[in-house]
Design a protein around this motif. Structure first.
Motif, PDB file in Angstrom:
ATOM      1  N   UNK A   1      68.333   3.463  30.414  1.00  0.00           N
ATOM      2  CA  UNK A   1      69.544   3.220  31.511  1.00  0.00           C
ATOM      3  C   UNK A   1      69.713   4.375  32.369  1.00  0.00           C
ATOM      4  N   UNK A   2      69.311   5.590  31.920  1.00  0.00           N
ATOM      5  CA  UNK A   2      69.110   6.856  32.672  1.00  0.00           C
ATOM      6  C   UNK A   2      68.089   6.730  33.829  1.00  0.00           C
ATOM      7  N   UNK A   3      66.932   6.093  33.420  1.00  0.00           N
ATOM      8  CA  UNK A   3      65.802   5.911  34.403  1.00  0.00           C
ATOM      9  C   UNK A   3      66.498   4.782  35.557  1.00  0.00           C
ATOM     10  N   UNK A   4      67.101   4.011  35.074  1.00  0.00           N
ATOM     11  CA  UNK A   4      67.537   3.034  36.106  1.00  0.00           C
ATOM     12  C   UNK A   4      68.579   3.572  37.137  1.00  0.00           C
TER      13      UNK A   4
ATOM     14  N   UNK B   1      56.580   1.475  43.082  1.00  0.00           N
ATOM     15  CA  UNK B   1      55.419   2.084  42.632  1.00  0.00           C
ATOM     16  C   UNK B   1      55.110   2.894  41.382  1.00  0.00           C
ATOM     17  N   UNK B   2      56.090   2.922  40.243  1.00  0.00           N
ATOM     18  CA  UNK B   2      55.946   3.360  39.379  1.00  0.00           C
ATOM     19  C   UNK B   2      55.487   2.301  38.194  1.00  0.00           C
ATOM     20  N   UNK B   3      54.993   2.862  37.054  1.00  0.00           N
ATOM     21  CA  UNK B   3      54.635   1.704  35.963  1.00  0.00           C
ATOM     22  C   UNK B   3      55.966   1.259  35.634  1.00  0.00           C
ATOM     23  N   UNK B   4      57.061   1.663  35.562  1.00  0.00           N
ATOM     24  CA  UNK B   4      58.116   1.004  35.368  1.00  0.00           C
ATOM     25  C   UNK B   4      58.838   0.299  36.402  1.00  0.00           C
ATOM     26  N   UNK B   5      58.895  -1.174  36.117  1.00  0.00           N
ATOM     27  CA  UNK B   5      59.550  -2.036  37.563  1.00  0.00           C
ATOM     28  C   UNK B   5      60.930  -1.860  37.203  1.00  0.00           C
ATOM     29  N   UNK B   6      61.514  -1.075  38.173  1.00  0.00           N
ATOM     30  CA  UNK B   6      63.091  -0.897  38.032  1.00  0.00           C
ATOM     31  C   UNK B   6      64.046  -2.170  38.221  1.00  0.00           C
ATOM     32  N   UNK B   7      63.528  -2.911  39.088  1.00  0.00           N
ATOM     33  CA  UNK B   7      64.360  -4.095  39.244  1.00  0.00           C
ATOM     34  C   UNK B   7      64.079  -5.254  38.363  1.00  0.00           C
ATOM     35  N   UNK B   8      62.789  -5.347  37.937  1.00  0.00           N
ATOM     36  CA  UNK B   8      62.629  -6.240  36.784  1.00  0.00           C
ATOM     37  C   UNK B   8      62.938  -5.760  35.530  1.00  0.00           C
ATOM     38  N   UNK B   9      63.110  -4.604  35.293  1.00  0.00           N
ATOM     39  CA  UNK B   9      63.718  -4.142  34.140  1.00  0.00           C
ATOM     40  C   UNK B   9      65.309  -4.406  34.166  1.00  0.00           C
TER      41      UNK B   9
END
Length: 304
Positions: free
Chosen positions: A4-7, A271-279
């Motif tokens: 949640x902090x990453x988002x 552009x990062x390994x974590x896909x923010x929108x998918x997540x």
């Protein structure tokens, strides 16, 4: 760090949607980040993006508006409204059948409903979509130009999303007559457990278990699950296999950005390994269908 902090530290559009849909907070529209980048590429003289209306994919006016809608731009933003007017002028004339691709008309309904365009225009498109339902309960854009009598998962989901946007944004005239179509369209996807051929039980297409953002016009399991979760569809055993795919992909506590569909883009959002929108979208699905797993994912520490 928790997901949640990453988002909340991601693009402003992601942050806003995380606040609203995951935390239950109010958050104003934003024009920063990705939304601002799209707006900066708008050609005000021609009222287009990418020097085109529907093409080139994916920098044209049509698909840029799709991106802006997915990021939840203020629907009354002047540039969004100008873009919608461009689409209507070039893509819709029921007397001349300027646009008769079922999938495209459905996506137009979604864009126009989000932008609160006049009901009379949207009703024309709804009438067209109503007339194009197939005997098996879904829709297929190929039915207009070819002999197909079988539905397409891509087109069917686009129409169901259009009907949902129509209702969610306050349009009511056609609701009584599309309710049955909505149910039979949903049943069409559920019979396939969102991803499998009814005849063989094999995956309909290999890439539909990969999650994509932006989704473009194509179907994948996360897009389908997101539709059912967004309309608050109750749990059905036919959703289990799709939900299992989603949960497995959350093993590390996030979803990747997935593979990208080929074509031109204005810029690379993820552009990062974590896909923010998918997540974000995946968490919204889990919050509705498996709250225990949702909480477990939120508590997980992620190494970045």
């Amino acid at each position: 760090m928790k997901i949640i902090d990453i988002l909340l530290n991601s693009d402003p559009a992601v942050k806003r949607q995380a606040q609203i849909y995951l935390l239950g907070e109010q958050s104003p529209y934003t024009e920063d980040g990705w939304i601002g980048k799209f707006l900066s590429r708008y050609d005000s003289e021609h009222q287009t993006w990418g020097n085109g209306i529907y093409g080139p994919k994916w920098t044209s006016t049509f698909y840029t508006l799709r991106d802006l809608k997915s990021l939840e731009i203020d629907p009354h933003h002047a540039v969004y409204q100008h873009g919608l007017n461009t689409l209507l002028h070039n893509m819709w004339n029921p007397e001349q059948s300027v646009e008769d691709d079922v999938c495209v008309v459905a996506m137009l309904v979604s864009l126009l409903s989000y932008g609160q365009q006049p009901a009379s225009i949207i009703e024309e498109m709804i009438h067209y979509l109503r007339s194009m339902q197939m005997p098996d309960g879904g829709w297929n854009c190929a039915a207009v130009h070819g002999p197909s009598r079988k539905s397409s998962i891509h087109t069917t989901l686009s129409v169901l999303e259009a009907y949902a946007d129509y209702e969610n944004h306050g349009y009511t005239h056609s609701l009584p007559v599309i309710k049955e179509q909505i149910q039979t369209g949903q049943a069409y996807l559920l019979r396939k457990k969102l991803m499998k051929r009814e005849s063989t039980g094999e995956l309909i297409l290999p890439y539909i278990v990969d999650f994509h953002f932006p989704t473009r016009w194509k179907y994948d399991v996360l897009r389908s699950l997101s539709y059912f979760a967004a309309i608050r569809y109750p749990y059905d055993p036919a959703l289990k296999e799709g939900l299992d795919v989603l949960k497995k992909k959350f093993t590390k506590g996030y979803l990747t950005r997935g593979s990208q569909y080929s074509g031109r883009v204005h810029f690379q959002m993820e552009t990062n390994k974590i896909g923010a929108m998918n997540t974000l979208r995946g968490l919204m699905v889990l919050k509705h269908y498996d709250f225990d797993v949702y909480v477990e994912v939120l508590r997980k520490e992620i190494a970045i």
